[in-house]
Every structure is written in structure tokens, then in C-alpha cells.
Design a protein around this motif. Structure first.
Motif, PDB file in Angstrom:
ATOM      1  N   ILE A   1      -3.512  -3.100   4.193  1.00  0.00           N
ATOM      2  CA  ILE A   1      -2.370  -2.176   4.153  1.00  0.00           C
ATOM      3  C   ILE A   1      -2.807  -0.750   4.456  1.00  0.00           C
ATOM      4  CG2 ILE A   1      -0.866  -3.599   2.670  1.00  0.00           C
ATOM      5  CD1 ILE A   1      -1.598  -1.791   0.339  1.00  0.00           C
TER       6      ILE A   1
ATOM      7  N   ILE B   1      -2.919  -0.566   8.240  1.00  0.00           N
ATOM      8  CA  ILE B   1      -1.586  -0.439   8.853  1.00  0.00           C
ATOM      9  C   ILE B   1      -1.058   0.980   8.663  1.00  0.00           C
ATOM     10  CG2 ILE B   1       0.810  -1.257   8.782  1.00  0.00           C
ATOM     11  CD1 ILE B   1      -0.311  -4.006   7.868  1.00  0.00           C
TER      12      ILE B   1
ATOM     13  N   VAL C   1      -0.131   4.424   1.072  1.00  0.00           N
ATOM     14  CA  VAL C   1      -0.552   3.256   0.309  1.00  0.00           C
ATOM     15  C   VAL C   1      -1.903   3.533  -0.334  1.00  0.00           C
ATOM     16  CG1 VAL C   1       0.650   1.647   1.805  1.00  0.00           C
ATOM     17  CG2 VAL C   1      -1.741   2.192   2.263  1.00  0.00           C
TER      18      VAL C   1
ATOM     19  N   THR D   1       4.719   5.217   4.793  1.00  0.00           N
ATOM     20  CA  THR D   1       4.682   5.149   3.336  1.00  0.00           C
ATOM     21  C   THR D   1       3.216   5.188   2.934  1.00  0.00           C
ATOM     22  OG1 THR D   1       6.272   3.390   3.729  1.00  0.00           O
ATOM     23  CG2 THR D   1       5.755   3.902   1.440  1.00  0.00           C
TER      24      THR D   1
ATOM     25  N   ASP E   1       6.830   3.207  -5.462  1.00  0.00           N
ATOM     26  CA  ASP E   1       7.504   2.614  -4.300  1.00  0.00           C
ATOM     27  C   ASP E   1       8.711   1.788  -4.750  1.00  0.00           C
ATOM     28  OD1 ASP E   1       5.785   3.744  -2.506  1.00  0.00           O
ATOM     29  OD2 ASP E   1       4.409   2.039  -2.473  1.00  0.00           O
TER      30      ASP E   1
ATOM     31  N   TYR F   1      -6.589  -7.230   0.815  1.00  0.00           N
ATOM     32  CA  TYR F   1      -5.213  -6.737   0.877  1.00  0.00           C
ATOM     33  C   TYR F   1      -5.194  -5.221   1.019  1.00  0.00           C
ATOM     34  CZ  TYR F   1      -0.723  -5.268  -1.249  1.00  0.00           C
ATOM     35  OH  TYR F   1       0.473  -4.666  -1.530  1.00  0.00           O
TER      36      TYR F   1
ATOM     37  N   LYS G   1       1.658  -8.745  -3.076  1.00  0.00           N
ATOM     38  CA  LYS G   1       1.217  -8.244  -4.373  1.00  0.00           C
ATOM     39  C   LYS G   1       2.289  -7.316  -4.913  1.00  0.00           C
ATOM     40  CE  LYS G   1      -3.785  -8.612  -4.048  1.00  0.00           C
ATOM     41  NZ  LYS G   1      -5.064  -7.968  -4.317  1.00  0.00           N
ATOM     42  N   VAL G   2       2.248  -7.087  -6.216  1.00  0.00           N
ATOM     43  CA  VAL G   2       3.188  -6.157  -6.828  1.00  0.00           C
ATOM     44  C   VAL G   2       2.962  -4.781  -6.212  1.00  0.00           C
ATOM     45  CG1 VAL G   2       3.859  -5.063  -8.984  1.00  0.00           C
ATOM     46  CG2 VAL G   2       3.167  -7.477  -8.961  1.00  0.00           C
ATOM     47  N   ILE G   3       4.026  -4.158  -5.784  1.00  0.00           N
ATOM     48  CA  ILE G   3       3.831  -2.850  -5.152  1.00  0.00           C
ATOM     49  C   ILE G   3       3.890  -1.745  -6.199  1.00  0.00           C
ATOM     50  CG2 ILE G   3       4.685  -3.659  -2.915  1.00  0.00           C
ATOM     51  CD1 ILE G   3       7.212  -2.021  -3.421  1.00  0.00           C
TER      52      ILE G   3
ATOM     53  N   GLN H   1       3.126  -3.043   3.181  1.00  0.00           N
ATOM     54  CA  GLN H   1       3.034  -4.189   2.266  1.00  0.00           C
ATOM     55  C   GLN H   1       3.857  -5.380   2.742  1.00  0.00           C
ATOM     56  OE1 GLN H   1       3.598  -1.017   1.448  1.00  0.00           O
ATOM     57  NE2 GLN H   1       2.701  -0.452  -0.512  1.00  0.00           N
TER      58      GLN H   1
END
Lengths: 516, 524
Positions: free
Chosen positions: A216, A219, A205, A203, B467, A212, B461-463, B520
Motif C-alpha cells: 500500500i 501504491i 497510508v 490517501t 480513514d 501488505y 486488513k482493518v484500515i 487498501q
């Protein structure tokens, strides 16, 4: 990556200057400075980490000082007549017949008393020192990570790509290797089994610039890399071959080295393979109480010796011997005297083993001096700096430019003759020439130093980007004769390749660096 | 540290619970929101008692099935002895996972593991000793760190692990003495001179080894002793006067037999650096890997001061930390990549899913989880080294080290397993409690809210809206939202009818199947 503003001073606008330097265009020079010589492109380095602190004195014996060894370690010393002779004064542990064979074939070398100044007896700090290739507590990148970063910029974001589809390094097992840690990513790909491949869902990102965001993004990048590298590895392993019958399937190192041979023969362009053997922290019961030739340490040595012998045999049958060299290392040796538990406590320097058909076989360095009385806590003093071993491998094996190598290490490098016989690429000792300009550290994160030898003249120094644009003039003054040394703050420079152009009436020079 | 006085919504409560536990459900997060921050932190600072591990494996040859083995002897016969030890280790591994899965909403499990990482002990070869050691960590999980270090110093498991049991006046062994300074108490600073590590020197390591001489371990896998014990043997103790380095003011420690090491540990804890070292580890574990100069000055120093002021009690430090402005700063949210336990058990605990079959089946399932976590790099009873897991100390990557190509595949395999067939053993199937999860959300019939609530539970956190839309399309099967509402309401009207609940489960599975493999989800 986050966009960063360029330099604090907005006045330093870029000046377009498509100039030609000494008849070469900047682009051509840039290529020259950062390309890997053709002959080194298919070279492979295998590192075997002996984790826990290997007791060098129970691996390589100074045969001329057996009587002193009796004084130091009577409760665990292998019998004199069982030591495998390499030379009149040096011998191997009785379990290392495989490596004795390699030595006799001219494919193995012992580097004596390797360590670093002011030894540190903490496993963790000392392993950090060995993997970073630096005594600086603030150095967090690995020695190979810095080499890769300076040669293949913008990792991990820009990889894999068409030119570099394969992992730069593979760490056999489930953990990446600290030797390959770059500032952002780790250049090693952890691999348990090259024959298993499966694709992970990805996915996309967005990195919002916070912790944060960076996690991500990391990853996500790893998912992508795992898929792409996994396919490359799998195809190579399937296409590859292994011909030796000497691998013991019960020996985990042998199994892993067999995988390595299969990947190399299948055409994987990975440059470094790292393997790990645990169990060397032998504070007690290092030897069998009934037979000092046997025991925990003996078994570990035998495992390594047999596995390397099988691997070398395989490479020979596959016709790949000239492409592969290997090195063992451990965070420290152990104290000269044994303790009361038939074990040994943390010490200092220890021998390394170098193997391959191209290495300069024999004994490098001299036997350690074993005192005839016990000095509490004494270790073997360092004779050869491990960072010089690394630097020599980079120079002779990967044919890295000595100036680039000097940018990776903090000490003044003294090169060793580690490789001879098959290619004999560089025989004379080359050291950093004070005539050539140098940026240290390179790659640079925040601050670096520019060093060059001035003839005593008016100098202009320009900061130039990869496209040949002058970004800033960083110096415009008379520089006294002698070594010029100045720090520059580059933390706000976007990452990429840059040069300093040094100009005086009689002297023009380009020196490249990477901003990361 | 400034007291946090910002908004207290489900985002803040979920952040706190994600860090302090292995996973809170949506209703638990709502309770925490309603109760307020102070009540939530007070609840977290409790220790839940745990039951002893029970024999379930046929290899056990002393105690009966379903009985505790922690105070039972071993068989005299060598083979039977080994089989019994193997059975007890399995029981212990299963028990550790069960404790995490069945944790109450407090710090017990997170802190017990914090200490396991701190001391880095691997089993001594006797499961009873490992149990005793883990139980010591459990009892002191929120207790006094100075006392804990004192207890650990002569714990049989530690004595065997770092060679304390063979450390005698005749042959001092430095192993424990070194790690005590380097890893368990004051920490190693930069090497400033030969053998001088800023906070201590090689002299202290050598003198410390002498101080700890004389403790032996008895009863390992014994057929007559029901417990492994340590004992002080005066004749094995080095009774010379020990001289410490200038870091400890060149102090001398005169012979004090079995109490001497306690005097030494008091001296180490009297150094201000010790409290700071412990607090840095707590900070990295609970807040963020990156200790900036600002954090060192403003947070670590304040935490250390609280630790010292409270005579090394841990609870007041954590209470202040979890109520601090800094802890709720958006910059540190989502800064930690989940450990394998955090990843696996957030799938279970946050969906209210507990393994609950007969003892043997449950134990075998928990042991499977123990093995899966091991394959992802986290084997509870066997840290990779005495320094613990690299993700907690290795700069610059820290928790990024939980993620590499090998571990990642295994993580995704587990996510797939949990959102497809579940775990099947002995004809019993363990699946996540998909319906329970769904029914606990704020508005299960409203597809967009379902996705929002799931993200509140599982993502720090808010994605991205795109998504969220994608996840919603998995819930609705690509149909308009009202179709999901109809489907859910049909199920509500006839909740035991598989015709209605099966399609609902299938849709929730599809969402989690993707969510559990999104980056996430893997941060907290």
C-alpha cells in the motif's frame, strides 16, 4: 521506511569526529563523490528495445560472406544487390534507408557481435540479463536502476523533490522498464501520452512493515509520483516543439519518438527514455515467401530505421542533437541457419545500433564469421560484451566516475570508444585503477566487498557516515602488500551514504558507498 | 503443512474468498463463516459448467443472432471471413468477462485464468480454436496437470502459437520444445554451464523439438471444417531415437509415433523439480510473491509432495493449501496487489452486480470491460508473452507491476465510472447494485458498522480509524450518525420511492468512490 537497528554490535557507538581529510571537509568530498558533472547534466539516452530476439543477420549483412549466407539461409536471404552498402564489407537491410542516411552523415554506428559469455536462449532469462546488465541470477535491479540508485539515493521515497522534479527515466507505453528497476522502486515512469494529465486522489497510508504495508505504501507513492511527474511532463510537452515532417503518424515508434523530442525541447530533465518494439520472435514467416526483402521482419526494421531518422532530423532542427544519443538492443540474435518455416530460431550475439551526432560513427568490431556449412543450432559467438557497451555509455555519455561504474557491474570493464566527434569528453581508455579502493556491489543491500591495493602497512579502516561521524572501526591490523579484499556485512546499516576511510602511515583514502 | 486451527471469522473467510474468487459479497462471506473452513474450501473445489459464447455482432455471417458459433464454419469470401472472425473475437472477449462476472463461488474462474497465464497462449487466428483451448483450460482447471500439459501439447491453438504446426522432420522448430521445459513443466534453473539450465540442456530442447514433430493443424477459418483440429502425420515425424541429457539420466526415447511426446512428458513429470515448479507458481498466484527459504522448505516441498502423491491432481494441493496455517498467517494477508480483473470484478461481484440486459447490450458492456482491463495491462486472450503476465514472475516487483502511472490512471477512471454514472450503452445503464450491497450488510442503519462491513469486503486488513471516520463522514454527509439512520429507515419504510432511495444510493456511491481509489482497496 521501517526503522532498522544499527549494526548488531551495540558497542559500536558513534564517535563524533569532525575531521578534515587532506584539506577537504568530509561534506565537500561527499558532494564531489556523488555529484554529476555539469556537462553531463543535460545528456539524454534513448534506448530502443527490439523485443523477441532480433535477427541480426537479416539486419546487418556481412557483405563479404554473401556466398556463405546463401548456404545458411537460402529460403529467406535478401538478394545481394538490394543490400544497402555502408562499407565494402558491411551492409544494411534494404528497408533501412533512413539509417543508411544517418550512417553516411556520421550519426550512426554499428557495434558488431554483442552478447555475453555462455549465452542463454530463453527469452525471459536473456532479457533479464540484458536489462539487469548482469549474468547473476540473483541480480534483480536494472543496470540503469543501479546507476540511478548510486547517484540519487532514497528512491522512490525522496522523489520528486525540488532538485529533481522530473522523472529520471520515462518508459514510453504502459509498462515500466526493467532496465530502471531499483531495489525498492522503478526509476522509470510509464507514459502513453505526455499531453494527457489528470490528478489522482491521494490517501496517506502507513507502512506497518509487512508485505501488505509495503504494497500500500508503494501504491500511495506511485499516486503521488504520477501526479507530480505528470504535471512536469505535461508542462514540458506543451512548452516543447517538434519541427521535422519526417515522422510517419502510422508508425508507433515514430509517434513516440516525436513525443520524446517534444519533452526534451520543452525542458524536461529526464535522462533516459525507453521505447519498445515487439514482434522480433520470428520463428516462421519472417520474410515474404514471394519477396525475401519484404515481410514481418523487414517491416519492423523499416519502422525503426524511419523513426530514428525522423527523430534525428527533428533534434537537428531543434538544435538538440548534441544532447541525445540512442542505442538499440534485443535479448539475443538468432541462429545462423534459417529453419524450414522461413524463420529463425533463438541464437546468440547480434549487432547493436548506436545513433546520435556525438557518437563515434562507423563499424565497431568485425563481421561475424559465417561458416560454409550448416552447424545445427549454431549462433553468432560474442565478440563484444554488452555490459562493456553499457559501462562505456555511462562513462562517456553521463560522465560517471569509472570507479562508480565498476561498482555497478560484475565483470572487469573494457571500455569502448563509443562517443566522439561532438564533445570528445574522454578519449583515452580508462580502466579501474587498482590504486583506488573499490566497494562492490555498490549500492549495497546486505554484503559487499572492499578492495584496495595495499603497499604493505598497518591499516586502520573506519566506517564513516555522511555527517563525518565514525560509526565503527572495521579493521586495525597489518595488511600485506597486494590486493586486499574483504567482505563486510552491512544489512543492518540504515540506508544512506557512507564511506570507508582507509588510513596508513603513507596512504589515506576515502571510498563511498550507498546502503539501500 | 500444518492444518489451520485458529479463529474462523469474517476476516479469515474474506481472505480466502478474495484469493480464490473474483469477489464475494458480504452475505457470501457470512455464509462461509457460518459453514466453517472445511465446507468453504469444499465448495471452492467445484467446477461450474459454462455456456458457449453466442453470436451477437452483425459481423457474424454464418450463425444466427444468439446462436453458438464454436462449431460453425466460416464464410468462403475473404472479407466476410474476416468480419466473422472479428465478430467471434468480440463475442469471445465478452464471454470471458461474463464468466468472471457470473462466477459461482468457487475456483473455476481463478484457476482457468491461472492456466491461461501458465501457457501464455495468444489466439491462433481462429476464434473457435481459442475457444477450444480456453475450454480445455476450463475443463481441467482443477484437474490433472500432467494430462493438461499433454492435451495442450497437441492443441491446435498451441500448435499454431509456438510453431508446432510447422515443426517437421525436415525442419525442426524449437519454439514449443523450449517453452515446454522452461515455462510449462520443469522450469529453467540457473545456467550452470554452456547450454545447461540446471534442469535441462540445449540438447533436450533440440531432441524435444524432434519428439514433437509431425502434428499439423487443419481447418483454420475454414469454410468447410466446423472445427480446427490437429492431426498426426507419420511421414512428417522424426522417427529417430532421441537421446536426452544427463538431467534425464541420458535416457533414450525410441520412436513411438503419435504417442512419443506423451512418453516424453511422462519423463519430464517424473523429475521432482516439475512438481515444485508448478507449486511455486500456484503459491505466487494464491499466497505471496516472495518465496523465502522457509516457504521453499516448508510449503513448496509439501505442496509438491501432495501433487506427486496424488498423481499430479491439482485439487488436493489447493485443498491443503487453503486449509493450511500458513495461508491464514497475517504476514501474507494483503500481500498481493490486485490484478485488473481482481480490481474491476471485486467492484462488481462483491456488490452482487451482474450485467443483465439483452444479449447485444450485455455483450457490448462486457467487451467494454475487456478493453478496460486490457488498458490496465490484462487482456485475457492475449498475454504479453508466452511466460504470461510479468506480475506473476518478474522479480523483485511482481504484482507491483500492475501499478504504474498509466495503469493507475485507468484503474481510477474505472472506479470513478462505476461509482458515478455507470456504463451506458444502447440507452441502457449498468450501475453497481448499491442498495443490494447496503441491504446485505450486518446493520445497514448503523453508519460505523456499514463502514466496518465494507472494509471487511473490500480491504484485506482493518484500515486506520481515521480513514474509517473519513469514509463514515462521506456516508453521513458530515452529519451526526443518527441522521444516516433516519435516512436509511425512511428508505426501508418506502423502498420503491426515489425520494428516499436516491439519497441513500448517493451516499453509498460517495463512500465507494473514495474507497475504490484508496491503496487498501487495490491489495488482496
Amino acid at each position: 521506511m521501517k526503522r532498522r537497528a544499527f549494526l548488531k554490535n551495540g558497542a559500536l557507538a558513534s564517535i563524533s569526529l569532525p575531521f578534515v581529510q587532506n584539506g577537504f571537509s568530509m561534506q565537500a568530498i561527499a558532494k564531489e563523490l556523488f555529484s554529476v558533472p555539469k556537462s553531463a547534466e543535460d545528456k539524454v539516452l534513448v534506448l530502443i528495445r527490439m523485443n523477441g530476439g532480433n535477427d541480426g543477420l537479416n539486419m546487418v549483412f556481412p557483405r563479404d560472406q554473401y556466398a556463405e549466407l546463401v548456404v545458411q539461409r537460402a529460403n529467406m536471404l535478401v538478394p545481394e544487390n538490394s543490400i544497402l552498402p555502408l562499407t565494402n564489407t558491411v551492409g544494411l537491410h534494404p528497408k533501412m534507408t533512413g539509417m543508411q542516411t544517418l550512417f553516411n552523415e556520421g550519426k550512426l554506428s554499428i557495434i558488431q557481435n554483442v552478447g555475453y559469455p555462455e549465452p542463454n536462449r530463453s527469452h525471459f532469462r536473456s532479457m533479464d540479463i540484458w536489462t539487469t546488465g548482469s549474468l547473476d541470477i540473483n541480480q534483480t535491479s536494472g543496470w540503469l536502476g543501479r546507476y540511478f540508485e548510486s547517484t540519487y539515493p532514497n528512491f522512490p521515497d525522496a522523489y520528486p523533490n525540488v532538485d529533481y522534479p522530473d522523472p529520471f527515466a520515462i518508459s514510453m507505453g504502459s509498462e515500466v522498464s526493467a532496465t530502471c528497476q531499483g531495489l525498492v522502486g522503478n526509476f522509470s515512469h510509464a507514459l502513453s501520452d505526455p499531453f494527457s494529465s489528470s490528478s489522482l486522489p491521494l490517501t496517506p497510508v502507513v507502512n506497518d512493515g509487512t508485505y501488505y504495508g509495503s504494497q500500500i505504501e508503494y501504491i500511495s507513492t506511485l499516486i503521488n509520483q504520477t501526479n507530480e511527474y505528470g504535471q512536469q511532463i505535461n508542462s514540458a510537452a506543451v512548452a516543447g516543439n517538434s519541427l521535422s515532417n519526417l515522422y510517419d503518424p502510422q508508425n508507433p515508434l515514430a509517434v513516440q519518438l516525436k513525443y520524446v523530442a517534444q519533452m526534451i525541447s520543452g525542458g524536461l530533465k529526464t535522462k533516459v527514455y525507453i521505447l519498445n518494439v515487439n514482434g522480433f520472435d520470428t520463428h516462421d514467416a519472417q520474410v515474404d515467401a514471394l519477396d525475401f526483402k519484404e515481410g514481418v521482419h523487414a517491416n519492423l526494421l523499416q519502422r525503426i530505421s524511419d523513426a530514428v531518422r525522423a527523430f534525428q532530423h527533428d533534434l537537428q532542427l531543434l538544435g538538440l542533437e548534441q544532447r541525445v544519443a540512442g542505442l538499440t538492443f534485443s535479448e539475443f540474435g538468432r541462429q545462423i541457419a534459417s529453419n524450414g518455416s522461413m524463420g529463425t530460431d533463438h541464437g546468440d550475439a547480434a549487432p547493436l545500433i548506436l545513433f546520435g551526432s556525438c557518437i563515434s560513427s562507423g563499424i565497431i568490431g568485425t563481421n561475424p564469421q559465417i561458416p560454409n556449412q550448416i552447424n545445427s543450432q549454431a549462433g553468432i559467438p560474442m565478440e563484444i560484451d554488452f555490459r562493456d557497451v553499457y559501462a562505456s555509455l555511462l562513462k562517456d555519455w553521463f560522465e560517471v566516475d569509472p570507479n562508480q561504474i565498476q561498482g555497478l557491474f560484475e565483470q572487469n570493464i573494457s571500455y569502448l570508444d563509443l562517443l566522439q566527434g561532438c564533445t570528445n569528453s574522454i578519449t583515452q581508455q580508462e580502466t579501474f585503477s587498482a590504486q583506488k579502493a573499490l566497494v562492490f556491489p555498490n549500492p549495497s543491500l546486505s554484503k559487499h566487498q572492499l578492495r584496495f591495493n595495499s603497499a604493505g602497512a598497518h591499516y586502520e579502516i573506519f566506517l564513516v557516515d555522511q555527517q563525518g561521524k565514525v560509526m565503527a572501526k572495521v579493521l586495525d591490523s597489518f595488511v600485506q602488500a597486494g590486493v586486499f579484499n574483504q567482505s563486510f556485512e552491512v544489512s543492518l546499516l540504515p540506508q544512506g551514504s557512507y564511506y570507508y576511510l582507509l588510513k596508513s602511515a603513507a596512504h589515506q583514502e576515502l571510498v563511498a558507498f550507498q546502503k539501500i | 503443512m500444518n492444518l489451520y486451527n485458529g479463529p474462523w471469522t469474517s476476516a479469515e473467510a474474506a481472505h480466502l474468498l478474495r484469493r480464490a474468487t473474483y469477489g464475494a459479497s458480504f452475505p457470501q462471506i457470512q455464509l462461509a463463516v457460518n459453514g466453517g473452513m472445511h465446507a468453504c474450501v469444499a465448495q471452492l473445489l467445484n467446477i461450474t459448467p459454462i455456456n458457449e459464447p453466442l453470436a451477437y455482432d452483425p459481423g457474424e455471417q454464418i450463425v444466427a443472432f444468439g446462436q453458438s458459433w464454436v462449431n460453425a464454419v466460416y464464410p468462403a469470401d475473404v472479407t466476410a471471413n474476416q468480419q466473422t472472425e472479428a465478430a467471434r473475437r468480440k463475442s469471445l472477449g465478452a464471454w470471458l468477462m461474463q464468466n468472471i462476472n457470473q462466477e459461482q463461488l468457487n475456483l473455476t474462474q481463478k484457476m482457468q485464468f491461472f492456466w491461461q497465464n501458465h501457457f501464455g497462449v495468444t489466439s491462433s487466428g481462429d476464434a473457435r480454436a481459442m475457444y477450444q483451448f480456453l475450454n480445455l483450460l476450463h475443463q481441467n482447471a482443477l484437474g490433472n496437470v500432467k494430462n493438461l500439459v499433454k492435451e495442450v501439447a497437441t492443441d491446435p491453438c498451441m500448435l499454431v502459437f509456438l510453431n508446432g504446426s510447422t515443426n517437421t522432420v525436415f525442419s525442426p522448430n524449437e519454439n514449443f520444445s523450449r517453452e515446454l521445459l522452461e515455462l510449462f513443466s520443469i522450469g529453467k534453473g540457473p545456467q550452470v554451464a554452456a547450454g545447461d539450465y540446471t534442469n535441462y540442456t540445449e540438447q533436450d530442447v533440440a531432441e524435444g523439438a524432434k519428439i514433437f514433430t509431425g502434428f499439423i493443424v487443419q481447418g483454420v477459418r475454414s469454410s468447410t471444417q466446423s472445427q480446427v483440429t490437429s492431426q498426426f502425420m507419420p511421414q512428417l515425424h522424426d522417427s529417430s531415437t532421441k537421446v536426452l541429457s544427463y538431467h534425464f539420466g541420458n535416457q533414450t526415447l525410441s520412436a513411438n509415433g503419435a504417442q512419443e511426446h506423451l512418453d516424453y512428458i511422462d519423463l519430464i513429470f517424473a523429475q521432482p523439480e516439475t512438481a515444485k515448479y508448478i507449486c511455486r507458481k500456484l503459491y505466487r498466484y494464491f499466497v505471496n510473491y516472495d518465496i523465502s527459504t522457509w516457504v521453499e522448505t516448508n510449503i513448496i516441498a509439501a505442496m509438491a509432495q501432495i501433487l506427486v502423491n496424488n498423481n499430479y491432481e491439482i485439487a488436493p494441493v489447493l485443498e491443503a493449501l487453503f486449509k493450511s496455517e500458513h495461508f491464514y498467517d497475517t504476514s501474507v494477508r494483503g500481500a498481493i496487489i490486485k490484478s485488473p480483473f481482481e480490481a474491476v470484478f471485486s467492484m462488481l461481484n462483491s456488490t452482487g452486480s451482474v450485467v443483465n440486459f439483452d444479449l447485444q447490450t450485455s455483450s457490448q458492456m462486457y467487451l467494454t470491460m475487456y478493453t478496460l482491463a486490457d488498458q490496465m495491462g490484462q487482456e485475457y486472450a492475449a498475454p504479453p508473452s508466452v511466460a504470461g503476465w510479468t506480475a506473476y514472475y518478474q522479480a523483485p516487483a511482481f504484482t507491483k507491476l500492475w501499478i504504474n502511472s498509466t495503469y493507475l490512471k485507468k484503474r481510477f477512471d474505472v472506479a470513478l465510472l462505476m461509482t458515478t454514472n455507470g456504463l451506458t450503452l444502447n440507452n441502457q445503464n449498468f450501475s453497481l447494485n448499491f442498495l443490494g450491497l447496503l441491504n446485505g450488510l450486518s446493520a445497514p442503519a448503523a453508519a460505523p458498522t456499514v463502514i466496518q462491513d465494507l472494509c471487511t469486503v473490500f480491504c484485506p486488513k482493518v484500515i486506520d480509524p481515521a480513514d474509517q471516520l473519513y469514509l463514515k463522514s462521506l456516508l453521513t454527509g458530515g452529519l451526526p450518525d443518527f441522521e444516516w439512520t433516519l435516512q436509511y429507515n425512511e428508505y426501508l419504510a418506502d423502498p420503491t420511492n426515489p425520494t428516499f432511495y436516491n439519497p441513500v444510493i448517493l451516499r453509498v456511491k460517495a463512500v465507494l468512490n473514495t474507497l475504490f481509489r484508496m491503496p487498501q482497496f487495490h491489495v488482496c
